[in-house]
Design a protein around this motif. Structure first.
Motif, PDB file in Angstrom:
ATOM      1  N   GLN A 341       0.809  -1.200   0.000  1.00  0.00           N
ATOM      2  CA  GLN A 341       0.000   0.000   0.000  1.00  0.00           C
ATOM      3  C   GLN A 341       0.859   1.274   0.000  1.00  0.00           C
ATOM      4  OE1 GLN A 341      -3.067   0.220  -0.554  1.00  0.00           O
ATOM      5  NE2 GLN A 341      -3.639  -1.956  -0.387  1.00  0.00           N
ATOM      6  N   ARG A 344       1.542   2.720  -3.200  1.00  0.00           N
ATOM      7  CA  ARG A 344       0.470   3.552  -3.758  1.00  0.00           C
ATOM      8  C   ARG A 344       0.420   4.923  -3.096  1.00  0.00           C
ATOM      9  NH1 ARG A 344      -4.883   1.264  -2.594  1.00  0.00           N
ATOM     10  NH2 ARG A 344      -5.567   3.028  -3.864  1.00  0.00           N
ATOM     11  N   PHE A 345       0.485   4.921  -1.753  1.00  0.00           N
ATOM     12  CA  PHE A 345       0.240   6.156  -1.012  1.00  0.00           C
ATOM     13  C   PHE A 345       1.512   6.944  -0.713  1.00  0.00           C
ATOM     14  CE2 PHE A 345      -3.388   3.480  -0.073  1.00  0.00           C
ATOM     15  CZ  PHE A 345      -4.450   4.353  -0.142  1.00  0.00           C
ATOM     16  N   LEU A 349       0.674   7.483   3.838  1.00  0.00           N
ATOM     17  CA  LEU A 349       0.272   6.366   4.709  1.00  0.00           C
ATOM     18  C   LEU A 349       1.429   6.017   5.634  1.00  0.00           C
ATOM     19  CD1 LEU A 349      -1.754   4.167   5.507  1.00  0.00           C
ATOM     20  CD2 LEU A 349      -0.783   2.725   3.693  1.00  0.00           C
ATOM     21  N   VAL A 377      -7.310   1.244   5.499  1.00  0.00           N
ATOM     22  CA  VAL A 377      -6.602   1.926   4.415  1.00  0.00           C
ATOM     23  C   VAL A 377      -7.583   2.436   3.357  1.00  0.00           C
ATOM     24  CG1 VAL A 377      -4.973   1.601   2.515  1.00  0.00           C
ATOM     25  CG2 VAL A 377      -4.453   0.676   4.784  1.00  0.00           C
ATOM     26  N   ILE A 378      -8.490   1.552   2.910  1.00  0.00           N
ATOM     27  CA  ILE A 378      -9.357   1.876   1.788  1.00  0.00           C
ATOM     28  C   ILE A 378     -10.461   2.846   2.179  1.00  0.00           C
ATOM     29  CG2 ILE A 378     -11.002   0.918   0.116  1.00  0.00           C
ATOM     30  CD1 ILE A 378      -9.338  -1.632   0.104  1.00  0.00           C
ATOM     31  N   GLU A 382      -7.640   6.447   2.642  1.00  0.00           N
ATOM     32  CA  GLU A 382      -7.619   6.827   1.228  1.00  0.00           C
ATOM     33  C   GLU A 382      -8.500   8.032   0.919  1.00  0.00           C
ATOM     34  OE1 GLU A 382      -8.178   4.778  -3.204  1.00  0.00           O
ATOM     35  OE2 GLU A 382      -8.480   3.607  -1.369  1.00  0.00           O
ATOM     36  N   GLY A 387      -3.864  11.795   3.755  1.00  0.00           N
ATOM     37  CA  GLY A 387      -3.587  10.444   4.223  1.00  0.00           C
ATOM     38  C   GLY A 387      -3.819  10.313   5.722  1.00  0.00           C
ATOM     39  N   GLY A 430     -14.332   0.100  -3.401  1.00  0.00           N
ATOM     40  CA  GLY A 430     -12.894   0.132  -3.159  1.00  0.00           C
ATOM     41  C   GLY A 430     -12.271  -1.194  -3.497  1.00  0.00           C
TER      42      GLY A 430
END
Length: 479
Positions: A341, A344-345, A349, A377-378, A382, A387, A430
């Motif tokens: 993750q 992605r973030f 995050l 997270v989702i 997100e 964040g 999501g």
């Protein structure tokens, strides 16, 4: 129909009446004796009070003659009044035996009072005063001697009464013993007769129940009684005629419950298998390994590490979905998931850990923490532009391992929390691995056989906190 309650009340009433008669008789006898004894004692006290009062007059008179003060004079007057009062009470002691002696006794007290009055009017050192003082002393001595004489006459007069009391006490003890023995015998006979009227029908019912326990349903139950037990026997007889049907119904019900239990077990196994089938099978795992090696050979080490983490996560999901693992294994999976993750973030995050290593060997169902982290997270981090932070704390307390997962995301409503805790699937959007939060709740409750294993607190705009209570002692799930 005579009820058992009426029999018990009648039996108890008879016992109470017998004991009441005995108690009333003894109480009356004791009252008469006590009255007589108090009367005799009062006669002795009256005579004793006369002797004491006369002696007190002599004492106060001597004090007054030695020192004529108002105080001594007042004491002497009080002593004279006490003697007068005692003289009046002496009349109560008169009877045919002591009539003559008591008359002289009363006259002596009158002489003592008169001589005392005369002496008080004389000079202390005069010859007449000395003579009267000697006379008063002599009269007081006569009164004391006569008091003893009267008391002795009283003792002789009431000697038969005392002896009668002693003899009656002995006879009363004998009577009490005989009454206790007789009453006990009567109570034993009455109790035996009363209990026999209850135990005999009960024994007949017990014998009939024993026959039914052996499977013998042909013998009719007969009880010779006219109380509730007879009604019970009739009811028991009706039960005997229907017991075969009842046994068949029980057998059919037990068979149905067994089938339902087997179906429940199969349903649980099917549920676990369906969770596993939601993940893409080995083809995806092999493809990821191939892509990882290719990325490494082409110099893309970051992509290679990311693909390795995805492959390890997939391998864990495929192998561990239907068994228990340690909390340590689950935290390793969480770290791998967070690495994916973070790709992605990036800096949006952050994962913070506060772990007590002594708690990491406790058993927990596989894929428990990762779906919770994924949900945070989702659905919590997100949607926020900046964040957020996810914190995992593990500590031991009161025989449990507490795992608290917190985020500072957007939170959730009470309706969503209620749906999750009621194990209802929540419709969300999501990207997900396919194992929902409600499924995690269901699997935890099945695994630990308790509903109090998870707590969920959240408020819209203030983040979410999930608390897992894991018992320290828990066996493995068998395949």
């Amino acid at each position: 129909m005579n009820s058992i309650r009426k029999k018990i009340l009648s039996f108890t009433t008879i016992i109470i009446i017998i004991m009441s008669i005995i108690w009333i008789a003894l109480t009356f006898y004791n009252y008469k004796t006590q009255v007589k004894y108090n009367d005799i004692l009062n006669r002795y006290l009256i005579l004793s009070d006369v002797s004491r009062s006369s002696n007190q007059v002599i004492t106060d008179l001597n004090n007054y003659m030695n020192q004529s003060t108002p105080g001594n004079l007042q004491k002497l007057e009080n002593s004279k009044k006490a003697l007068e009062s005692a003289r009046y009470e002496v009349f109560k002691v008169r009877n045919e035996v002591n009539d003559f002696t008591l008359t002289n006794y009363i006259n002596l007290m009158g002489s003592l009072i008169e001589t005392t009055d005369r002496l008080m009017g004389l000079e202390r050192d005069s010859e007449a005063a000395v003579k009267d003082l000697a006379e008063i002393t002599r009269i007081s001595n006569y009164i004391s001697d006569m008091t003893l004489t009267l008391i002795d006459m009283e003792l002789k007069t009431h000697e038969p009464f005392y002896r009668g009391i002693m003899e009656q006490s002995i006879e009363l003890v004998k009577l009490a013993i005989w009454m206790v023995l007789l009453t006990s015998l009567l109570l034993l006979l009455a109790t035996y007769w009363f209990s026999l009227g209850i135990t005999r029908p009960v024994q007949q019912l017990t014998k009939a129940a024993s026959e039914l326990a052996k499977g013998r349903f042909d013998n009719e139950i007969t009880v010779k009684s006219n109380d509730e037990i007879a009604f019970l026997a009739k009811t028991f007889n009706h039960m005997r005629t229907n017991i075969n049907n009842l046994i068949q119904q029980i057998k059919e019900k037990a068979k149905l419950e067994h089938e339902l239990q087997q179906n429940k077990i199969l349903l649980q196994e099917s549920h676990f298998r369906s969770l596993q089938s939601q993940m893409n099978p080995h083809f995806l795992f092999n493809t990821l390994n191939t892509l990882s090696k290719k990325a490494y050979l082409e110099g893309s080490e970051e992509i290679s590490d990311l693909l390795v983490s995805v492959a390890d996560l997939l391998r864990y999901n495929l192998k561990q979905i239907d068994r228990s693992v340690t909390l340590r294994d689950e935290l390793v999976v969480v770290n791998q998931y967070m690495q994916i993750q973070k790709a992605r973030f990036t800096d949006r995050l952050e994962l913070q850990l506060d772990i007590d290593d002594s708690c990491l060997d406790v058993a927990i169902p596989a894929l428990t923490l990762q779906p919770i982290i994924e949900n945070a997270v989702i659905h919590a981090i997100e949607p926020k532009i900046n964040g957020g932070v996810i914190t995992i704390r593990v500590q031991g307390k009161d025989g449990n391992v507490l795992v608290r997962i917190e985020d500072d995301g957007i939170g959730m409503s009470d309706e969503v929390i209620s749906q999750i805790l009621m194990e209802r699937q929540v419709q969300t959007t999501g990207h997900s691995t396919g194992i929902g939060f409600s499924n995690v709740v269901k699997r935890l409750r099945l695994f630990y056989e308790s509903d109090d294993v998870i707590q969920l607190e959240s408020k819209l705009g203030s983040g979410t906190s999930v608390l897992l209570k894991i018992p320290e002692q828990r066996g493995e799930i068998h395949d």
